[in-house]
Design an enzyme around this catalytic site. Structure first.
Site, PDB file in Angstrom:
ATOM      1  N   ASP A  97       0.878  -1.174   0.000  1.00 25.09           N
ATOM      2  CA  ASP A  97       0.000   0.000   0.000  1.00 25.09           C
ATOM      3  C   ASP A  97       0.914   1.222   0.000  1.00 25.09           C
ATOM      4  O   ASP A  97       1.764   1.370   0.885  1.00 25.09           O
ATOM      5  CB  ASP A  97      -0.871  -0.037   1.255  1.00 25.09           C
ATOM      6  CG  ASP A  97      -1.930   1.056   1.304  1.00 25.09           C
ATOM      7  OD1 ASP A  97      -1.861   2.016   0.514  1.00 25.09           O
ATOM      8  OD2 ASP A  97      -2.826   0.962   2.168  1.00 25.09           O
TER       9      ASP A  97
ATOM     10  N   ASP B 184      -3.525   7.270  -3.607  1.00 28.10           N
ATOM     11  CA  ASP B 184      -3.282   6.187  -2.656  1.00 28.10           C
ATOM     12  C   ASP B 184      -3.751   4.899  -3.343  1.00 28.10           C
ATOM     13  O   ASP B 184      -4.855   4.850  -3.886  1.00 28.10           O
ATOM     14  CB  ASP B 184      -4.109   6.484  -1.392  1.00 28.10           C
ATOM     15  CG  ASP B 184      -3.910   5.506  -0.256  1.00 28.10           C
ATOM     16  OD1 ASP B 184      -3.145   4.536  -0.402  1.00 28.10           O
ATOM     17  OD2 ASP B 184      -4.543   5.714   0.800  1.00 28.10           O
TER      18      ASP B 184
ATOM     19  N   HIS C 191     -11.559   6.478   1.951  1.00 26.16           N
ATOM     20  CA  HIS C 191     -11.500   7.806   2.565  1.00 26.16           C
ATOM     21  C   HIS C 191     -11.358   8.891   1.511  1.00 26.16           C
ATOM     22  O   HIS C 191     -10.821   8.666   0.422  1.00 26.16           O
ATOM     23  CB  HIS C 191     -10.310   7.878   3.529  1.00 26.16           C
ATOM     24  CG  HIS C 191      -9.032   7.323   2.955  1.00 26.16           C
ATOM     25  ND1 HIS C 191      -8.117   8.095   2.290  1.00 26.16           N
ATOM     26  CD2 HIS C 191      -8.543   6.053   2.933  1.00 26.16           C
ATOM     27  CE1 HIS C 191      -7.114   7.325   1.883  1.00 26.16           C
ATOM     28  NE2 HIS C 191      -7.342   6.081   2.259  1.00 26.16           N
TER      29      HIS C 191
ATOM     30  N   HIS D 187      -6.114  10.960   4.877  1.00 26.48           N
ATOM     31  CA  HIS D 187      -7.482  10.688   5.347  1.00 26.48           C
ATOM     32  C   HIS D 187      -8.133  12.033   5.654  1.00 26.48           C
ATOM     33  O   HIS D 187      -7.859  12.640   6.677  1.00 26.48           O
ATOM     34  CB  HIS D 187      -7.465   9.796   6.584  1.00 26.48           C
ATOM     35  CG  HIS D 187      -7.068   8.384   6.281  1.00 26.48           C
ATOM     36  ND1 HIS D 187      -7.971   7.340   6.257  1.00 26.48           N
ATOM     37  CD2 HIS D 187      -5.868   7.845   5.952  1.00 26.48           C
ATOM     38  CE1 HIS D 187      -7.335   6.220   5.933  1.00 26.48           C
ATOM     39  NE2 HIS D 187      -6.057   6.498   5.761  1.00 26.48           N
TER      40      HIS D 187
ATOM     41  N   GLU E 201     -11.188   1.297  -0.881  1.00 27.66           N
ATOM     42  CA  GLU E 201     -10.171   0.428  -0.269  1.00 27.66           C
ATOM     43  C   GLU E 201     -10.793  -0.790   0.427  1.00 27.66           C
ATOM     44  O   GLU E 201     -10.805  -0.886   1.647  1.00 27.66           O
ATOM     45  CB  GLU E 201      -9.371   1.271   0.725  1.00 27.66           C
ATOM     46  CG  GLU E 201      -8.168   0.606   1.323  1.00 27.66           C
ATOM     47  CD  GLU E 201      -7.313   1.580   2.141  1.00 27.66           C
ATOM     48  OE1 GLU E 201      -6.197   1.200   2.483  1.00 27.66           O
ATOM     49  OE2 GLU E 201      -7.766   2.716   2.437  1.00 27.66           O
TER      50      GLU E 201
ATOM     51  N   GLU F 183      -6.955  -1.363  -3.740  1.00 28.25           N
ATOM     52  CA  GLU F 183      -7.269   0.071  -3.571  1.00 28.25           C
ATOM     53  C   GLU F 183      -6.921   0.853  -4.827  1.00 28.25           C
ATOM     54  O   GLU F 183      -5.872   0.643  -5.438  1.00 28.25           O
ATOM     55  CB  GLU F 183      -6.471   0.637  -2.395  1.00 28.25           C
ATOM     56  CG  GLU F 183      -6.743   2.113  -2.123  1.00 28.25           C
ATOM     57  CD  GLU F 183      -5.927   2.648  -0.947  1.00 28.25           C
ATOM     58  OE1 GLU F 183      -6.325   3.683  -0.382  1.00 28.25           O
ATOM     59  OE2 GLU F 183      -4.884   2.043  -0.603  1.00 28.25           O
TER      60      GLU F 183
END
Length: 297
Positions: free
Chosen positions: A83, A94, A154, A162, A187, A282
């Site tokens: 990640d 992300d 998020h 976040h 995610e 994700e």
């Protein structure tokens, strides 16, 4: 409402690195070598890591990143989640992938990818975050797995990984709508039907971020905080990214002191509550009127 061009540039870098991870990661790979490869590939392309690259094995779901002397290696039978985030001028994407070296869990890894793709397929401007969670949970159940209920996608904002709004991995009532011009990370995490479907804090905390930039009454610590701010702002960091600022013992004491003074926050490793294996997928997306743009594909 359009989003900043930097998001598209960061997304292209992340997409290239996702492919590189898939071709580089193998049994015997040192975790430290993988995260350093990811982070060096980010900086060599003119961007910066948005947070320390996480590499989480088996029942560890999130927030593990190697220390400078870490010798852990990928073993046959492992399920490995990588990640990472990329930012350009604070504009963050992300993304995460899971690679299985255990045939027993190949279906679970594939399930998280399907959960992600079905969630992305449902997104358009105005959909509520909880409805995205409904799609993720339904896909997990249909495929024979459990979503991790206390981890979520998020919103993403400049210098904030976040950014307030959560996108749950199950249906949740009363959630906000996803909006055009905003950026979100979707995610899903999955575990086996034997799992608890939740994560708990593990014993290790190697990732930190600044929550306040205030004098602490110690000039050495104040200079340390100023240096952390200049490098990371409010973005997470880890020991290997600051090893030039002091020896390991001093850095540990400084971080511990700043945690106690609530200048820093820590992110404990998160582990599936029944120690069942976990997979993750994700992407970072932005909704448009009739669908979605996937920035990290």
């Amino acid at each position: 409402m359009s989003i900043a061009e930097e998001y598209f540039k960061a997304g292209k870098i992340a997409s290239e690195i996702r492919r590189k991870i898939k071709s580089s990661l193998s049994v015997g790979s040192r975790l430290l070598d993988i995260v350093e490869m990811v982070e060096q590939n980010i900086t060599s392309r003119g961007a910066q890591p948005a947070f320390p690259c996480n590499i989480c094995i088996n029942s560890v779901a999130a927030h593990y990143t190697p220390l400078p002397q870490d010798d852990l290696q990928v073993k046959d039978g492992d399920v490995v989640k990588v990640d990472f985030g990329v930012h350009i001028g604070g504009y963050i994407v992300d993304t995460a992938i899971t690679i299985s070296f255990n045939i027993k869990y190949d279906a679970m890894v594939r399930a998280t990818e399907i959960m992600l793709q079905e969630a992305i397929g449902a997104i358009r401007a105005g959909i509520r975050a909880g409805e995205v969670g409904r799609v993720i949970h339904a896909a997990a159940q249909r495929l024979g797995f459990k979503p991790i209920l206390n981890l979520s996608g998020h919103a993403v904002a400049p210098y904030l990984v976040h950014a307030g709004l959560s996108i749950p991995n199950t249906y949740t009532a009363g959630t906000p709508e996803l909006k055009v011009g905003q950026v979100y990370a979707i995610e899903p995490f999955a575990t086996t039907l034997r799992g608890a479907g939740v994560v708990v804090n593990g014993p290790v905390t190697n990732i930190f971020s600044l929550v306040a930039r205030k004098p602490v009454g110690d000039s050495t610590l104040d200079r340390f905080v100023d240096e952390l701010w200049s490098r990371f702002r409010t973005l997470p960091f880890t020991y290997r990214q600051i090893k030039d600022l002091g020896d390991a013992g001093w850095l540990e004491r400084a971080v511990k002191s700043l945690l106690q003074k609530r200048v820093l926050r820590g992110y404990p490793v998160l582990v599936e509550a029944q120690n069942e294996f976990v997979a993750q997928a994700e992407h970072t997306i932005t909704p448009v009127e009739n669908g979605v743009i996937v920035l990290t594909e």
